[in-house]
Design a protein around this motif. Structure first.
Motif: not given
Length: 181
Positions: A135-139, A147-154
């Motif tokens: 919830p603090a950073r995204g998916v 950690e491989f990929i970070l994507v923000e957005g609901a």
């Protein structure tokens, strides 16, 4: 003709047994200090061949009705590749097909393309991918614990988890197994 058919069955049976042994997903899972419990698990198969095991983890008290749309609770999908038939190309194609079922796909199309473009290393049997809603950073997608990929957005979160848990999941039986907890 009978020999050919028998040979095909033996190959299929041999392939199935060769990939059917897998460690069970742990009962609890902790990421970003969020302790989650296994809600359910299942196996994605294609032509009777197990492709990957998948387990859903949620925090205690998570409402199943809002599981896909809610972004304020941690949740994770743990995917363990069980077959050498799963390649990077086939995996990314399957994820893209799943996203295309998402009613708001057009709004996240570029984000999905950018996400999938990062899958350049070949996926191999035994790889473990974890898709985690932080919830603090995204998916966050983890590959073999890193950690491989970070994507923000609901919208991305809703589409990603919707592949397995949405109204038009990749497989309805698999969805039921994931939500059985």
């Amino acid at each position: 003709m009978k020999k050919l058919f028998a040979s095909m069955l033996m190959v299929l049976f041999g392939l199935t047994t060769a990939v059917s042994v897998s460690a069970e997903a742990p009962e609890t899972f902790t990421l970003a200090e969020a302790e989650m419990q296994k809600q359910g698990e299942g196996v994605r198969r294609k032509f009777m061949v197990p492709l990957y095991d998948i387990a859903l983890y949620t925090v205690e008290g998570q409402d199943q009705e809002t599981l896909v749309s809610e972004t304020i609770s941690p949740m994770a999908l743990r995917i363990e590749v069980r077959s050498s038939l799963v390649s990077t190309a086939l995996f990314t194609e399957a994820v893209l097909d799943g996203f295309k079922k998402y009613e708001r796909y057009e709004e996240v199309e570029q984000v999905v393309e950018d996400y999938l473009a990062q899958f350049v290393e070949e996926i191999v049997e035994g790889d473990i991918y974890t898709v985690f809603n932080d919830p603090a950073r995204g998916v966050i997608t983890y590959r073999n614990g890193e950690e491989f990929i970070l994507v923000e957005g609901a919208l991305f979160k809703e589409g990603m988890f919707g592949i397995w848990l949405g109204e038009r999941p990749v497989n309805r039986r698999l969805k039921r197994n994931l939500l059985r907890g």
